[in-house]
Each structure stands twice: as C-alpha cells, then as structure tokens.
Motif scaffolding. Sequence first.
Motif, PDB file in Angstrom:
ATOM      1  N   GLY A  15       8.030  -4.576  -0.336  1.00 20.02           N
ATOM      2  CA  GLY A  15       7.113  -3.466  -0.093  1.00 20.02           C
ATOM      3  C   GLY A  15       7.789  -2.120  -0.249  1.00 20.02           C
ATOM      4  O   GLY A  15       7.255  -1.208  -0.895  1.00 20.02           O
ATOM      5  N   GLN A  16       8.964  -1.987   0.314  1.00 16.22           N
ATOM      6  CA  GLN A  16       9.701  -0.731   0.191  1.00 16.22           C
ATOM      7  C   GLN A  16      10.017  -0.428  -1.275  1.00 16.22           C
ATOM      8  O   GLN A  16       9.938   0.719  -1.714  1.00 16.22           O
ATOM      9  CB  GLN A  16      10.997  -0.777   1.017  1.00 16.22           C
ATOM     10  N   ALA A  17      10.376  -1.462  -2.043  1.00  9.46           N
ATOM     11  CA  ALA A  17      10.697  -1.266  -3.460  1.00  9.46           C
ATOM     12  C   ALA A  17       9.462  -0.833  -4.250  1.00  9.46           C
ATOM     13  O   ALA A  17       9.541   0.062  -5.099  1.00  9.46           O
ATOM     14  CB  ALA A  17      11.306  -2.538  -4.048  1.00  9.46           C
ATOM     15  N   VAL A  18       8.298  -1.447  -3.982  1.00 12.82           N
ATOM     16  CA  VAL A  18       7.069  -1.047  -4.665  1.00 12.82           C
ATOM     17  C   VAL A  18       6.720   0.399  -4.330  1.00 12.82           C
ATOM     18  O   VAL A  18       6.415   1.196  -5.217  1.00 12.82           O
ATOM     19  CB  VAL A  18       5.895  -1.998  -4.305  1.00 12.82           C
ATOM     20  N   LEU A  19       6.784   0.753  -3.059  1.00 10.97           N
ATOM     21  CA  LEU A  19       6.507   2.137  -2.664  1.00 10.97           C
ATOM     22  C   LEU A  19       7.450   3.105  -3.374  1.00 10.97           C
ATOM     23  O   LEU A  19       7.020   4.124  -3.904  1.00 10.97           O
ATOM     24  CB  LEU A  19       6.627   2.293  -1.150  1.00 10.97           C
ATOM     25  N   THR A  40       6.762  -5.353   5.120  1.00  9.30           N
ATOM     26  CA  THR A  40       5.805  -4.274   5.330  1.00  9.30           C
ATOM     27  C   THR A  40       4.393  -4.835   5.426  1.00  9.30           C
ATOM     28  O   THR A  40       4.062  -5.825   4.765  1.00  9.30           O
ATOM     29  CB  THR A  40       5.847  -3.256   4.172  1.00  9.30           C
ATOM     30  N   THR A  41       3.578  -4.186   6.238  1.00 13.16           N
ATOM     31  CA  THR A  41       2.180  -4.584   6.391  1.00 13.16           C
ATOM     32  C   THR A  41       1.322  -3.819   5.388  1.00 13.16           C
ATOM     33  O   THR A  41       1.751  -2.795   4.833  1.00 13.16           O
ATOM     34  CB  THR A  41       1.672  -4.265   7.808  1.00 13.16           C
ATOM     35  N   LEU A  42       0.110  -4.284   5.190  1.00 10.58           N
ATOM     36  CA  LEU A  42      -0.827  -3.570   4.331  1.00 10.58           C
ATOM     37  C   LEU A  42      -1.063  -2.161   4.876  1.00 10.58           C
ATOM     38  O   LEU A  42      -1.101  -1.199   4.116  1.00 10.58           O
ATOM     39  CB  LEU A  42      -2.149  -4.332   4.224  1.00 10.58           C
ATOM     40  N   LYS A  43      -1.189  -2.021   6.174  1.00  7.73           N
ATOM     41  CA  LYS A  43      -1.398  -0.700   6.775  1.00  7.73           C
ATOM     42  C   LYS A  43      -0.226   0.226   6.451  1.00  7.73           C
ATOM     43  O   LYS A  43      -0.431   1.388   6.086  1.00  7.73           O
ATOM     44  CB  LYS A  43      -1.587  -0.821   8.293  1.00  7.73           C
ATOM     45  N   GLU A  44       1.000  -0.271   6.564  1.00  4.91           N
ATOM     46  CA  GLU A  44       2.170   0.555   6.224  1.00  4.91           C
ATOM     47  C   GLU A  44       2.148   0.961   4.750  1.00  4.91           C
ATOM     48  O   GLU A  44       2.464   2.111   4.413  1.00  4.91           O
ATOM     49  CB  GLU A  44       3.470  -0.200   6.526  1.00  4.91           C
ATOM     50  N   MET A  45       1.785   0.033   3.882  1.00  6.11           N
ATOM     51  CA  MET A  45       1.727   0.334   2.452  1.00  6.11           C
ATOM     52  C   MET A  45       0.687   1.426   2.190  1.00  6.11           C
ATOM     53  O   MET A  45       0.983   2.440   1.566  1.00  6.11           O
ATOM     54  CB  MET A  45       1.393  -0.932   1.643  1.00  6.11           C
ATOM     55  N   LYS A  46      -0.530   1.231   2.689  1.00 10.00           N
ATOM     56  CA  LYS A  46      -1.602   2.201   2.453  1.00 10.00           C
ATOM     57  C   LYS A  46      -1.269   3.553   3.074  1.00 10.00           C
ATOM     58  O   LYS A  46      -1.468   4.595   2.440  1.00 10.00           O
ATOM     59  CB  LYS A  46      -2.923   1.673   3.017  1.00 10.00           C
ATOM     60  N   TYR A  52       1.887  10.361   0.783  1.00  6.11           N
ATOM     61  CA  TYR A  52       2.516  10.974  -0.388  1.00  6.11           C
ATOM     62  C   TYR A  52       1.469  11.436  -1.414  1.00  6.11           C
ATOM     63  O   TYR A  52       1.820  11.814  -2.529  1.00  6.11           O
ATOM     64  CB  TYR A  52       3.483   9.999  -1.055  1.00  6.11           C
ATOM     65  N   GLY A  53       0.192  11.330  -1.067  1.00 10.09           N
ATOM     66  CA  GLY A  53      -0.870  11.815  -1.952  1.00 10.09           C
ATOM     67  C   GLY A  53      -1.329  10.843  -3.016  1.00 10.09           C
ATOM     68  O   GLY A  53      -1.982  11.245  -3.984  1.00 10.09           O
ATOM     69  N   VAL A  54      -1.025   9.567  -2.871  1.00  9.34           N
ATOM     70  CA  VAL A  54      -1.455   8.551  -3.834  1.00  9.34           C
ATOM     71  C   VAL A  54      -2.744   7.908  -3.322  1.00  9.34           C
ATOM     72  O   VAL A  54      -2.825   7.504  -2.164  1.00  9.34           O
ATOM     73  CB  VAL A  54      -0.367   7.473  -4.025  1.00  9.34           C
ATOM     74  N   TYR A  55      -3.746   7.839  -4.195  1.00  7.36           N
ATOM     75  CA  TYR A  55      -4.991   7.155  -3.842  1.00  7.36           C
ATOM     76  C   TYR A  55      -4.747   5.650  -3.845  1.00  7.36           C
ATOM     77  O   TYR A  55      -4.168   5.109  -4.787  1.00  7.36           O
ATOM     78  CB  TYR A  55      -6.109   7.480  -4.849  1.00  7.36           C
ATOM     79  N   THR A 114      -6.459  -0.855  -6.106  1.00  6.45           N
ATOM     80  CA  THR A 114      -6.277   0.151  -7.138  1.00  6.45           C
ATOM     81  C   THR A 114      -5.445   1.327  -6.595  1.00  6.45           C
ATOM     82  O   THR A 114      -5.644   1.758  -5.455  1.00  6.45           O
ATOM     83  CB  THR A 114      -7.640   0.676  -7.614  1.00  6.45           C
ATOM     84  N   LEU A 115      -4.533   1.812  -7.420  1.00  2.25           N
ATOM     85  CA  LEU A 115      -3.723   2.999  -7.114  1.00  2.25           C
ATOM     86  C   LEU A 115      -3.968   4.047  -8.178  1.00  2.25           C
ATOM     87  O   LEU A 115      -4.175   3.711  -9.349  1.00  2.25           O
ATOM     88  CB  LEU A 115      -2.223   2.660  -7.131  1.00  2.25           C
TER      89      LEU A 115
END
Length: 117
Positions: A15-19, A40-46, A52-55, A114-115
């Motif tokens: 998760g950290q690497a994807v972020l 990482t949880t889904l909540k942490e990812m979102k 950081y301003g990413v949809y 979607t991002l």
Amino acid sequence: MDIKYIHEPTDLQCGQAVLAMVLGVSVDEIIDHLGNDKETTLKEMKDTFRSYGVYVSDERILVHDRSELPEMCLLSLETPRCWHWSLYCSGTFYDPEHGVMDDFPDSNRRYYWTLSI
C-alpha cells in the motif's frame, strides 16, 4: 501520467509503495504520513490519496479483464498469498511485489477504485 515504479520495501508495504508511486513521493514519506509501516487499510489508502489531492472513487468494482479498467486505478487483488494492493495506469500494471507487467499478477478476485490527478 508518468509512473516511476517502486518495489515494496517489505512484504507488508504494498500500500505504501502504491501511494508513493501515484503521489511521486518516497515510501518513507508515506510511512511518516500514515504513521504505519505495516498493512494499509482501504480507509488509509483513500484518505492519503485525498489528502494529496488525488480523486479516488467511493465504489469498489469487481473486474475480470484488463479491458474493463479505467485509465488509472487502485487495485485490490486476492493473490495466492494474501490480499494485495497494486496499481494500473495507462495500460500498464505497476505491482509493488511483482514488478511492471502487461497483465494482472496471479490473482483470483480483483477489484478497483478509479483514480485521477
């Protein structure tokens, strides 16, 4: 978007690497931001994408084939070992464990959000 591939520093940091790949920062910066160097949880990812301003879409969508994917998305994959975060962008899979790929890593169930930047 130009993604710089980042291999997960440990087995628990996909998760950290994807972020870090999407946000263009280091894994260490993400770990500091989250206060978490484990799964990482889904909540942490979102929450991190949004801070950081990413949809990131709210809806989790089941996917069977890469042709169903949007231009960029966060992937949650049920791999033989565990549930795993991965990234798809502009026709390429950037998987923190398996590398840069043309198709999904070995996985059973697959979901995406979607991002967009």
